[in-house]
Each structure stands twice: as structure tokens, then as C-alpha cells.
Design a protein around this motif. Sequence first.
Motif, PDB file in Angstrom:
ATOM      1  N   GLY A  54       1.293  20.805 132.459  1.00 39.29           N
ATOM      2  CA  GLY A  54       0.029  21.540 132.625  1.00 39.29           C
ATOM      3  C   GLY A  54       0.161  22.685 133.604  1.00 39.29           C
ATOM      4  N   ILE A  71      17.394  20.885 120.974  1.00 36.10           N
ATOM      5  CA  ILE A  71      17.187  21.240 122.398  1.00 36.10           C
ATOM      6  C   ILE A  71      17.546  20.037 123.281  1.00 36.10           C
ATOM      7  CG2 ILE A  71      14.732  20.626 122.676  1.00 36.10           C
ATOM      8  CD1 ILE A  71      14.294  22.993 124.397  1.00 36.10           C
ATOM      9  N   ALA A  98       7.435  21.150 124.094  1.00 40.88           N
ATOM     10  CA  ALA A  98       6.003  21.141 123.784  1.00 40.88           C
ATOM     11  C   ALA A  98       5.738  22.055 122.579  1.00 40.88           C
ATOM     12  CB  ALA A  98       5.213  21.602 124.999  1.00 40.88           C
ATOM     13  N   CYS A 105       5.822  26.013 125.248  1.00 43.29           N
ATOM     14  CA  CYS A 105       7.238  26.328 125.499  1.00 43.29           C
ATOM     15  C   CYS A 105       8.118  25.102 125.205  1.00 43.29           C
ATOM     16  CB  CYS A 105       7.454  26.694 126.964  1.00 43.29           C
ATOM     17  SG  CYS A 105       6.457  28.062 127.516  1.00 43.29           S
ATOM     18  N   VAL A 112      -0.046  23.444 124.576  1.00 41.32           N
ATOM     19  CA  VAL A 112       0.581  22.124 124.738  1.00 41.32           C
ATOM     20  C   VAL A 112       1.466  22.157 125.970  1.00 41.32           C
ATOM     21  CG1 VAL A 112       1.778  20.260 123.520  1.00 41.32           C
ATOM     22  CG2 VAL A 112       0.769  22.144 122.213  1.00 41.32           C
ATOM     23  N   SER A 113       1.290  21.199 126.863  1.00 40.04           N
ATOM     24  CA  SER A 113       2.120  21.190 128.070  1.00 40.04           C
ATOM     25  C   SER A 113       2.128  19.811 128.723  1.00 40.04           C
ATOM     26  CB  SER A 113       1.580  22.221 129.070  1.00 40.04           C
ATOM     27  OG  SER A 113       2.333  22.195 130.246  1.00 40.04           O
ATOM     28  N   GLN A 114       3.307  19.302 128.975  1.00 42.61           N
ATOM     29  CA  GLN A 114       3.411  18.035 129.716  1.00 42.61           C
ATOM     30  C   GLN A 114       2.872  18.234 131.122  1.00 42.61           C
ATOM     31  OE1 GLN A 114       4.321  15.255 132.344  1.00 42.61           O
ATOM     32  NE2 GLN A 114       5.713  16.973 132.541  1.00 42.61           N
TER      33      GLN A 114
HETATM   34  C1  F6R Z   1      12.860  20.038 127.235  1.00 38.58           C
HETATM   35  C2  F6R Z   1      11.716  20.278 128.098  1.00 38.58           C
HETATM   36  C3  F6R Z   1      11.163  21.656 128.190  1.00 38.58           C
HETATM   37  C4  F6R Z   1       9.632  21.611 128.340  1.00 38.58           C
HETATM   38  C5  F6R Z   1       9.078  23.023 128.572  1.00 38.58           C
HETATM   39  C6  F6R Z   1       7.564  23.025 128.662  1.00 38.58           C
HETATM   40  O1  F6R Z   1      13.227  18.702 127.225  1.00 38.58           O
HETATM   41  O2  F6R Z   1      11.238  19.385 128.748  1.00 38.58           O
HETATM   42  O3  F6R Z   1      11.531  22.427 127.096  1.00 38.58           O
HETATM   43  O4  F6R Z   1       9.078  21.049 127.193  1.00 38.58           O
HETATM   44  O5  F6R Z   1       9.609  23.543 129.754  1.00 38.58           O
HETATM   45  O6  F6R Z   1       7.106  22.239 129.714  1.00 38.58           O
HETATM   46  P1  F6R Z   1       5.633  21.696 129.751  1.00 38.58           P
HETATM   47  O7  F6R Z   1       5.457  20.754 128.612  1.00 38.58           O
HETATM   48  O8  F6R Z   1       5.494  21.042 131.075  1.00 38.58           O
HETATM   49  O9  F6R Z   1       4.735  22.892 129.594  1.00 38.58           O
END
Ligand code: F6R
Length: 609
Positions: A349, A483, A302, A299, A345-347
Amino acid sequence: MCGIIGFCGYLDAKQELIKGLAELEYRGYDSAGIACFTERGIEVVKSVGKVAGLENKLPSRMESGCGIGHTRWATHGGVSEVNAHPHQCGNVTLIHNGIIENYHELAKELEETGRVPSSQTDTEIAAMLLDSLYHGDALAALRGAVDRLEGAYAFCIMFADQKDVIYCIRKGSPLVCCSSEEGSVVASDMVALLRYSKEYFVLPEYQVAKVTKNTITVMELDGTVVSPVMLSIHWDMSAAQKNGFKHYMLKEIHEQPEAIRRTLAPRMKKGEQLLPDFSEDGISDELFWDTNRVVITACGTAMHAGMMGRILMERLLRIPVSVEVASEFRYEDPILDEKSLVILVSQSGETADTLAALRLAKEKGAKTLSIVNVKGSSIARESDYVLYTHAGPEIAVASTKAYTAQLTAFYLLAFRFAYVAGKLSAQEVSEYMKGLDGVGELMEKVLEQKDKMKELSKRLTPAQDLFFIGRSLDYALSCEGSIKLKEITYIHSEAYAAGELKHGTLSLITGGVPVIALATQADVFAKMISNVKEVRARGAMVILITKEGNTAAIENGICDEHLVVPASDDIFAPFTAAIILQLLAYYTSSYRGLDVDQPRNLAKSVTVE
Ligand code: F6R
């Protein structure tokens, strides 16, 4: 999405909860509240707005060693004190992160027994349900509640007749716990545990943590005591602080060279040739031999990293790679089999849609690999393979260092995959790896020029609409630039594949509209310059970004502002150009006087659909 914390120990609980909530505030910041056991019973204080407002409201007589706190991102019910957590019903006081999907049906049933909610939230219904099931036995009540509740939840619950005890349970939403000399702590994110301990555990789904000041007992719902799997945090407190920077976002932009080096280091085994090595990650080459198709899903930012990964992998591997928005992918019927590799992919997780996409991919028999920043998070735990990015804690809502660390992970995967598939020789991969190794230094050079971006942002500050254009890797980066700008500056912006502009959007380009044109890629450079001329001819205010060495065709007057990233192989230009776009967004937001780190309506970790 909502930050929750529970503290039970030897310090002033209200102060500990406030500190924890301030650290978790990036998860939601429209209202906040705490509840503490005091000698007068359970006392609750709530307020609309930021945690600082709640702190000002706390009565000094609220003496307690045990309590729970919540910072909210509204889902059900508007932003108001009555909708803020904790919610109370009879014996039950609780906080919640998640969404109870069948709350309407439950509310109707409870209403028939005379229970009427005072808020519009799904959480109050959960409190009412739990109270209706509680007759002195917390586990029995939780068993009953788990049977009835649909959706996602992490709860911290206080029962009025069990002083100084907090019960926790979760499904879907995150909850981590730690014990220390000061007491026991539970929270949505380990950032709020750092102050107490570097050893923590993730509460497994459907297990109960009974938290007292000396222990955290983890049990199955039938009461069987289990030992949680302990994890270690390698960050220290300073990693989660601003360290002299005005905002977390600016600090995190500056941390990117280090984040990339940390992500690279365990995967760079220096032998005769410099090849990516995933042995410490447990990712064997078999995974690559056995794959004929890659699907990347994620999303937001990511997903934009995934767009870059797609171009790179397809270019180097010559197998089909697609990118899907996780919230769409999960409701489609994707064609996947055991030869498909799905990369999540997710910061955090914990993103609900990405997690659901992962579960769907597994159900369909695909292999799953996640690129995740937070250790032990749900997506990391449930994937077949994990490639951790080592970006460190990212606190600003706008993702920066996690994004470039995700790019790094994709480059490593593409290089290894291409080598294993025989598409690149060891020497070719080694050359690429040297380039990747040098990216940190190139990014530092761009950071040294941040004053240029600061000055230039003044020209963007009054804009109402803004366009980013680029081709190939530059188009993928344009999406990210757009974004970033819109989420923190509130300027409407769109990213366009430069060649697509003339198929409709050019009608929006009028005198003075800013267009940020990325032209770092030699193979499409001439085409990009033509597209720049097209917007220029319609009066756009053009900021052109090129790469050192690619400037030959740039005539006088083709743009209003020209920024140049350092020379490198074209495939590494997105790293350096990303910094320019991040800084433009950052300074423009600052000039507009906005809350850079916590933009309106957003939250960092989106654990609801
Ligand atoms: C934009 C942003 C969001 C995240 C998205 C996914 O700056 O941070 O678009 O990238 O909500 O989040 P994660 O990577 O935690 O799955």
C-alpha cells in the motif's frame, strides 16, 4: 525502501533498535546504523551489510533509552559506511526513508554558506538544511524544511540540545507510531511495533510527532495539537516470525490456503445462494452499475495479479478492462472519466508508482478501488474504496501469499460485478463461489507434494536461461512464475505467451534449455501441446504442468517432467499452479545457496520511483 525506527522508553534503546531493524530489514539491507542519546551526547554506529553486522559493532557502553535506527536500500550514493544513516550535521542527527529530489539545488545553496557534505546522499543535505534552520525551535526548523524539500520523506530527527526527544515528519513515505508501557516507538512498518502494542496510528503527512518516553504528541506544523486516528493490528508476533520454517518465503507459501480463507470469510455471506458480499468493505453495487471501463494498475507481482484480474473480468463482464504498469501509467495521459474504475493493487500500500497512479486517476475524475494488504497504508487511505486482502504480514521480499490473496480479491470482484451486471445468474455465481471456497483445500494438496518440486528444482539449479510459456490465465501466471524465479535464483528467465514464441524467441530454445509449460486451460490445451512440441523439437528440457483430467492428449516423451494440479474448474487452476511455480523458485534458490528472503539489490516496499 529503507526501514526506519525510533525508540524512546524504559528499555535498552540500542537493543530495541536492533530488534526493530531486524524486523524491518526486508525493506533494505545494504547497510545499517543507529544513533542514541547517551551521557556523552549523541553516539552513532554504522556498518555496511546486514543488521547482524551492526549488532556486532555496538559498544556495550552505549547506554541509552532513546535512539533511532535505519536499514538502507541505496538510492543516492553507493553502499558505504559514510553513506549509511544516521546522518549528522551540527545539532541535527537524522534518518530518512524516501528521496529528496531537489537535493542538488539545496546542496549548492548550502555550500555557499560553507556547509560541505561528507557523503553522496540526499539525506545528508536534508540534515544540513535542517541544521541551518534550527535555532532551538524544532517546529520552526521543520516548517522551513518542509517548504524547501521536494520529493518523499519520512524522517526521525534528534536535536543534540533536546535530549531523549525524537521528532518525526513525513510526506509520501510511511511512518507508524505506538505507545506502550515500555516506551514510545515509531517505525516504517507496523511489523516493528507488534512487540509493543497492537494499537497504533499512521502519522498524517505534514504533521509532526514529538516522541518522548511517556508520550507521542502529534502536532500541526503551527504547533496545534491533534489527536491521531488509532488503528488496531489483528496479527500477533508469530505472524511475523518464521515459526520453524527455514525461510519466510517457505512459511508464506504454506500460509496461502489460510490467507485465502481469511480474505474470503468476511465476503462470503451464506444465504440461499453463495454470493460475494462487500457490505463490510463499504463497496456498494452502485460502483459496478456506474462503470463502463476498468483499468488495473500496479507494479511487479501485484501487476501480475492484475493481469489475471483483467482476463477474468473481461471474460465475465464483457466490458473493456486493461492492465497498466503503474510506473508507465503515471506518466501517460490516460483516458479516464467518472465512468472509469481504476483498480490499484499493492501488498504494501506504499509503492510510490502505484500511489502516484492512484492520485492521477483521482485527478482525472475516475473512481478508485484498491486491493491492499497493509491496513491504513497510503494507497488504502487515499482510494475511494478498499478491498483488503487478509494475507497477514509478508516478510520475504518475493511476494507469494499476497499474490494469491490478490487473485482472490479479483475473483470476488469479478463474480459480484458479473452478477450485478446481469452477466451471471445468482446460481452461476454461487457455483463459482463454492469453487473459490474450495481453493484452499486444493492448494493444501499441492503443498503435500512439495518434495516433488524440491527434487525437480535440482534440474533447474544449473540453468542460465529459462522460459515460461502459457496461454490466457496460464500466460498471466507464467509472468508471475518468471519474476519469482529470476528475483530469487538470479537465473535469467522470460515468460512468453506460448503462441508468440515462434515470432523470434524460438531461436533461444536450444538443447537442454528449461521450458516450464503451463497447460491447465482446456480451451487452449491443444494449442499449448503444439507449442510444447515445438520447443521439444528444438531440444528444450520441458516441465509440463497440467490439470487432473486434462491429460488425455499427453503422449509419452512430450515432456521431461510432468506435474499435475488437482481437478477444479479451469479458472481456479492459477491458484494451485502458482504454488508449484513458487516452490520451484524457492528450492532452486536454496540449492544455489542464495539468500532466499532478501535477494540482492531488492527491497520489499518500493517507496521511491
Ligand atoms: C515480487 C514483488 C514485487 C512487488 C512490487 C509491488 O515478488 O514482491 O514485484 O509485487 O514491488 O509491491 P506492492 O504490492 O507492495 O505494491
